[in-house]
Motif scaffolding. Structure first.
Motif, PDB file in Angstrom:
ATOM      1  N   GLN A 128       0.854  -1.185   0.000  1.00 11.15           N
ATOM      2  CA  GLN A 128       0.000   0.000   0.000  1.00 11.15           C
ATOM      3  C   GLN A 128       0.895   1.242   0.000  1.00 11.15           C
ATOM      4  N   GLY A 129       0.449   2.278  -0.686  1.00  8.32           N
ATOM      5  CA  GLY A 129       1.212   3.516  -0.744  1.00  8.32           C
ATOM      6  C   GLY A 129       2.357   3.482  -1.730  1.00  8.32           C
ATOM      7  N   ARG A 130       2.447   2.437  -2.518  1.00  5.59           N
ATOM      8  CA  ARG A 130       3.536   2.319  -3.500  1.00  5.59           C
ATOM      9  C   ARG A 130       3.447   3.417  -4.547  1.00  5.59           C
ATOM     10  N   VAL A 131       4.589   3.737  -5.146  1.00  7.47           N
ATOM     11  CA  VAL A 131       4.613   4.747  -6.200  1.00  7.47           C
ATOM     12  C   VAL A 131       4.861   4.127  -7.577  1.00  7.47           C
ATOM     13  N   SER A 132       5.028   2.813  -7.624  1.00  7.90           N
ATOM     14  CA  SER A 132       5.290   2.172  -8.919  1.00  7.90           C
ATOM     15  C   SER A 132       4.197   2.424  -9.956  1.00  7.90           C
ATOM     16  N   PRO A 133       2.899   2.534  -9.577  1.00 10.42           N
ATOM     17  CA  PRO A 133       1.909   2.854 -10.615  1.00 10.42           C
ATOM     18  C   PRO A 133       2.170   4.208 -11.281  1.00 10.42           C
ATOM     19  N   GLN A 134       2.639   5.194 -10.521  1.00 10.29           N
ATOM     20  CA  GLN A 134       2.954   6.499 -11.110  1.00 10.29           C
ATOM     21  C   GLN A 134       4.109   6.378 -12.113  1.00 10.29           C
ATOM     22  N   VAL A 135       5.137   5.642 -11.722  1.00 10.56           N
ATOM     23  CA  VAL A 135       6.296   5.473 -12.600  1.00 10.56           C
ATOM     24  C   VAL A 135       5.896   4.672 -13.839  1.00 10.56           C
ATOM     25  N   GLY A 136       5.117   3.613 -13.639  1.00 16.83           N
ATOM     26  CA  GLY A 136       4.677   2.803 -14.767  1.00 16.83           C
ATOM     27  C   GLY A 136       3.838   3.581 -15.767  1.00 16.83           C
ATOM     28  N   GLU A 137       2.928   4.412 -15.280  1.00 15.47           N
ATOM     29  CA  GLU A 137       2.096   5.222 -16.181  1.00 15.47           C
ATOM     30  C   GLU A 137       2.935   6.247 -16.935  1.00 15.47           C
ATOM     31  N   TRP A 138       3.958   6.776 -16.282  1.00 14.05           N
ATOM     32  CA  TRP A 138       4.859   7.721 -16.943  1.00 14.05           C
ATOM     33  C   TRP A 138       5.612   7.031 -18.080  1.00 14.05           C
TER      34      TRP A 138
ATOM     35  N   ARG B  51       5.199   6.358 -29.226  1.00  8.52           N
ATOM     36  CA  ARG B  51       6.095   5.780 -30.220  1.00  8.52           C
ATOM     37  C   ARG B  51       5.350   5.061 -31.336  1.00  8.52           C
ATOM     38  N   GLY B  52       4.282   4.356 -30.985  1.00 10.25           N
ATOM     39  CA  GLY B  52       3.507   3.626 -31.983  1.00 10.25           C
ATOM     40  C   GLY B  52       4.190   2.384 -32.534  1.00 10.25           C
ATOM     41  N   ASP B  53       5.282   1.936 -31.902  1.00  8.60           N
ATOM     42  CA  ASP B  53       6.039   0.807 -32.445  1.00  8.60           C
ATOM     43  C   ASP B  53       5.699  -0.528 -31.804  1.00  8.60           C
ATOM     44  N   ALA B  54       4.879  -0.524 -30.756  1.00  6.78           N
ATOM     45  CA  ALA B  54       4.494  -1.754 -30.068  1.00  6.78           C
ATOM     46  C   ALA B  54       3.215  -1.476 -29.285  1.00  6.78           C
ATOM     47  N   ASN B  55       2.611  -2.551 -28.806  1.00  9.07           N
ATOM     48  CA  ASN B  55       1.457  -2.440 -27.915  1.00  9.07           C
ATOM     49  C   ASN B  55       1.979  -2.519 -26.486  1.00  9.07           C
ATOM     50  N   TYR B  56       1.824  -1.443 -25.737  1.00 12.07           N
ATOM     51  CA  TYR B  56       2.336  -1.388 -24.373  1.00 12.07           C
ATOM     52  C   TYR B  56       1.170  -1.482 -23.391  1.00 12.07           C
ATOM     53  N   GLU B  57       1.373  -2.230 -22.304  1.00 18.82           N
ATOM     54  CA  GLU B  57       0.344  -2.316 -21.278  1.00 18.82           C
ATOM     55  C   GLU B  57       0.977  -2.436 -19.901  1.00 18.82           C
ATOM     56  N   ILE B  58       0.272  -1.901 -18.915  1.00 20.32           N
ATOM     57  CA  ILE B  58       0.693  -2.032 -17.523  1.00 20.32           C
ATOM     58  C   ILE B  58       0.280  -3.421 -17.036  1.00 20.32           C
ATOM     59  N   VAL B  59       1.210  -4.124 -16.413  1.00 22.49           N
ATOM     60  CA  VAL B  59       0.929  -5.426 -15.814  1.00 22.49           C
ATOM     61  C   VAL B  59       1.271  -5.297 -14.333  1.00 22.49           C
ATOM     62  N   ASP B  60       0.237  -5.324 -13.500  1.00 24.72           N
ATOM     63  CA  ASP B  60       0.397  -5.123 -12.062  1.00 24.72           C
ATOM     64  C   ASP B  60       0.374  -6.480 -11.367  1.00 24.72           C
ATOM     65  N   ILE B  61       1.505  -6.886 -10.791  1.00 18.94           N
ATOM     66  CA  ILE B  61       1.539  -8.205 -10.156  1.00 18.94           C
ATOM     67  C   ILE B  61       0.545  -8.310  -8.999  1.00 18.94           C
ATOM     68  N   ALA B  62       0.169  -7.180  -8.415  1.00 26.84           N
ATOM     69  CA  ALA B  62      -0.817  -7.204  -7.322  1.00 26.84           C
ATOM     70  C   ALA B  62      -2.165  -7.746  -7.796  1.00 26.84           C
ATOM     71  N   ASP B  63      -2.492  -7.558  -9.067  1.00 28.54           N
ATOM     72  CA  ASP B  63      -3.781  -8.011  -9.601  1.00 28.54           C
ATOM     73  C   ASP B  63      -3.911  -9.535  -9.605  1.00 28.54           C
ATOM     74  N   PHE B  64      -2.789 -10.247  -9.563  1.00 26.33           N
ATOM     75  CA  PHE B  64      -2.821 -11.703  -9.701  1.00 26.33           C
ATOM     76  C   PHE B  64      -2.891 -12.432  -8.355  1.00 26.33           C
TER      77      PHE B  64
END
Length: 197
Positions: A32-42, A50-63
């Motif tokens: 809780q209180g992690r900042v990784s989502p902010q860094v990941g979204e950035w 870039r348009g050169d790949a399909n990028y997605e956030i994968v949050d290990i907490a979701d699993f």
């Protein structure tokens, strides 16, 4: 000719979209209180331009992965985690340093898969009091064992200059070039390694 392009032009665009690599931006913390989502979204905001790949956030907490060795392996999150990794061609790890290494949650997630990691490329974006460099070095050793080719360019973010009060992410502009260079390498290597799978 107009009807032909209308019918088959969209099909070609769809095929081209499907040919793009799929790169997962993996959030390496679950607390809780992690900042990784902010860094990941950035990172994703830079990547999406870039348009050169399909990028997605994968949050290990979701699993909701259990601790390795404390389960019979039938939890649905384990299969879902492996399926998600198998669908990706490369990774960008968002890594925070804890006690000179990666988080226990990230190590656990790495260990809950094997073949799904193999022959893929990864970039590392780290942060901490020393830019997360020691955590990134530990992660590189783990990547080698999992047959993940980690790229050289490594954006490092400081808790002192890139975060306000340790909680609000405000990266310096200079990091954008490093992230772009790292993504160049991840996409190139991911494409090359796809030929091995």
């Amino acid at each position: 000719m107009g009807l032909f392009n209308k019918l088959f032009g969209s099909k070609k665009k769809e095929e081209k979209k499907m040919e793009k690599l799929n790169i997962g931006i993996i959030l390496g913390s679950t607390r809780q209180g992690r900042v990784s989502p902010q860094v990941g979204e950035w990172v994703k905001s830079i990547a999406d331009k870039r348009g050169d790949a399909n990028y997605e956030i994968v949050d290990i907490a979701d699993f909701e992965l259990p601790f390795l060795g404390t389960t019979d392996g039938t939890e649905p999150g384990i299969a879902a985690w492996n399926e998600k990794l198998a669908s990706l061609d490369g990774f960008v790890f968002i890594v925070q340093e804890y006690n000179h290494s990666i988080t226990g949650a990230l190590k656990n997630a790495l260990d809950f898969a094997r073949e799904a990691w193999n022959n893929k490329a990864a970039g590392i974006v780290s942060y901490g009091s020393t830019g997360g460099a020691r955590a990134a070095e530990h992660l590189r050793g783990i990547c080698g064992e999992l047959k993940i080719a980690d790229v050289r360019t490594h954006p490092t973010l400081s808790l002192f200059t890139d975060f306000e009060n340790g909680t609000t992410f405000k990266p310096q502009d200079l990091h954008t070039d490093n992230v772009t260079a790292m993504l160049d390498e991840v996409v190139a290597w991911s494409g090359a390694l796809k030929t091995l799978r």
